[in-house]
Write an enzyme that holds these catalytic residues in place. Structure first.
Site, PDB file in Angstrom:
ATOM      1  N   LYS A 193       1.028  -1.395   0.022  1.00  0.00           N
ATOM      2  CA  LYS A 193      -0.187   0.105  -0.001  1.00  0.00           C
ATOM      3  C   LYS A 193       0.895   1.163  -0.005  1.00  0.00           C
ATOM      4  O   LYS A 193       0.604   2.244  -0.691  1.00  0.00           O
ATOM      5  CB  LYS A 193      -0.873   0.045   1.312  1.00  0.00           C
ATOM      6  CG  LYS A 193      -1.967  -0.894   1.039  1.00  0.00           C
ATOM      7  CD  LYS A 193      -2.904  -1.247   2.277  1.00  0.00           C
ATOM      8  CE  LYS A 193      -3.850  -2.413   2.041  1.00  0.00           C
ATOM      9  NZ  LYS A 193      -4.771  -2.773   3.108  1.00  0.00           N
ATOM     10  N   GLN A 196      -5.120  -1.867   9.254  1.00  0.00           N
ATOM     11  CA  GLN A 196      -5.032  -2.866   8.717  1.00  0.00           C
ATOM     12  C   GLN A 196      -5.390  -3.898   9.576  1.00  0.00           C
ATOM     13  O   GLN A 196      -5.079  -4.033  10.630  1.00  0.00           O
ATOM     14  CB  GLN A 196      -3.389  -3.143   8.496  1.00  0.00           C
ATOM     15  CG  GLN A 196      -3.085  -4.572   7.671  1.00  0.00           C
ATOM     16  CD  GLN A 196      -3.577  -4.320   6.302  1.00  0.00           C
ATOM     17  OE1 GLN A 196      -3.755  -3.386   5.453  1.00  0.00           O
ATOM     18  NE2 GLN A 196      -4.150  -5.621   5.752  1.00  0.00           N
ATOM     19  N   ASP A 215     -11.238   2.538   3.189  1.00  0.00           N
ATOM     20  CA  ASP A 215     -11.366   1.095   3.028  1.00  0.00           C
ATOM     21  C   ASP A 215     -12.930   0.698   2.891  1.00  0.00           C
ATOM     22  O   ASP A 215     -13.375  -0.257   2.465  1.00  0.00           O
ATOM     23  CB  ASP A 215     -11.212   0.387   4.349  1.00  0.00           C
ATOM     24  CG  ASP A 215      -9.753  -0.402   4.077  1.00  0.00           C
ATOM     25  OD1 ASP A 215      -9.393  -0.942   3.231  1.00  0.00           O
ATOM     26  OD2 ASP A 215      -9.193  -0.468   5.367  1.00  0.00           O
TER      27      ASP A 215
HETATM   28  N1  GUN Z   1      -6.935  -6.862   5.757  1.00  0.00           N
HETATM   29  C1  GUN Z   1      -7.198  -7.715   4.682  1.00  0.00           C
HETATM   30  N2  GUN Z   1      -7.663  -7.221   4.016  1.00  0.00           N
HETATM   31  C2  GUN Z   1      -7.825  -5.982   4.082  1.00  0.00           C
HETATM   32  C3  GUN Z   1      -8.368  -4.720   3.624  1.00  0.00           C
HETATM   33  O1  GUN Z   1      -8.832  -4.709   2.585  1.00  0.00           O
HETATM   34  N3  GUN Z   1      -8.342  -3.622   4.374  1.00  0.00           N
HETATM   35  C4  GUN Z   1      -7.746  -3.571   5.685  1.00  0.00           C
HETATM   36  N4  GUN Z   1      -7.637  -2.405   6.416  1.00  0.00           N
HETATM   37  N5  GUN Z   1      -7.301  -4.704   6.289  1.00  0.00           N
HETATM   38  C5  GUN Z   1      -7.462  -5.834   5.299  1.00  0.00           C
END
Ligand code: GUN
Length: 282
Positions: free
Chosen positions: A52, A96, A119
């Site tokens: 990211k 996350q 998200d």
């Molecule tokens: N953990 C697994 N997929 C995701 C996601 O799309 N966003 C976040 N914040 N954590 C995750």
């Protein structure tokens, strides 16, 4: 010939478009900032967070990384989110997942200001999607809609079957397909005759979390098959929820694993960050 839907190429195309947009914003003196919070050192999460940050750097989005120790309390995390909510220079906030067990995920996600929830997990954004109002949409299902549209696959009027009902993928996926005028069925682990249901699908979206569970028997001839799963098989090779070899022979289009849905999630996260900045300017 089966069409192989190239998520890597489509995600690269979206990232190029966003890079240009971000450069345009920069010329007008607008900088976009994403705050990424990770609690603990889950190795898979560390990889996602690194990807990211790299995507942000590529597109020209500033990223602020908060790598907090495993022992961080729920109060400390929520207090950091509160501080970031109040910061004018922060457009997006991402926590996350998964969080350590002593921290309540729902409470934390609800603490993120909906207008910074890139998200798309906050109930206000989920509700907005449900009633067809503007808001952030969960990145993986939003990415799947882009895969379909950019591959020239019509959704309106099609029988769409989503296998899996998670809050992050299955449910928002169903709502997005409905928004695109698909006829949508959500199947899950308690569905009585799964093969009969998936066998009706013109567009089959699989997010079951079981390696190669969906074999050719589950798929109608000529269907479009989207595989959200990612696993390692006995040979340590990546595979999806779909048995690619057998299904690819029967369907009209399919996403590979890797290189299908996976790369789209980050592209859509970047898209949400750019949108959060655009909304701020309005
Ligand atoms: N953990 C697994 N997929 C995701 C996601 O799309 N966003 C976040 N914040 N954590 C995750």
């Amino acid at each position: 010939m089966t069409q192989i839907i190239d998520g890597k190429a489509i995600s690269a195309q979206i990232k190029e478009e966003l890079k240009e947009k971000v450069a345009g914003w920069k010329e007008q003196g607008v900088e976009i900032t994403l705050a990424v919070i990770q609690v603990g050192e889950d190795p898979a999460s560390s990889v996602y967070v690194r990807n990211k940050k790299n995507a942000c750097a590529y597109i020209g989005i500033r990223s602020l990384a908060y790598e907090l120790p495993e022992a961080t309390t729920e109060e400390e995390l929520i207090s950091l989110i509160g501080e970031l909510n109040g910061r004018e220079d922060v457009n997006g906030i991402l926590v996350q997942l998964p969080l350590p067990e002593h921290i309540g995920e729902e409470k934390v996600l609800n603490a993120i200001a909906p207008e910074k929830d890139v998200d798309g997990f906050h109930p206000q954004n989920v509700g907005a999607l449900c009633i067809g109002k503007p808001g952030f949409v969960s990145c993986t299902p939003a990415g799947i809609i882009q895969l379909l549209k950019r591959s020239g696959i019509e959704i309106a009027g099609k029988e769409c079957v989503v296998v899996g009902r998670s809050n992050i993928v299955g449910k928002p996926m169903a709502l997005l397909l409905l928004r695109e005028n698909g006829t949508v069925t959500v199947a899950h682990s308690k569905t009585a005759d799964l093969k009969a249901v998936t066998g009706r699908a013109d567009i089959l979206i699989v997010a079951v979390g079981k390696p190669r569970m969906i074999t050719a028997e589950y798929v109608k001839e000529g269907a479009v098959v989207i595989d959200v799963g990612i696993h390692r098989n006995e040979q340590n090779k990546l595979c999806g929820d779909v048995d690619y070899e057998s299904v690819a022979e029967k369907c009209s289009a399919i996403t590979p694993v890797p290189g299908g849905v996976g790369p789209m999630t980050i592209a859509m996260l970047m898209n949400n960050c750019v949108e959060s900045a655009a909304m701020r300017q309005m």
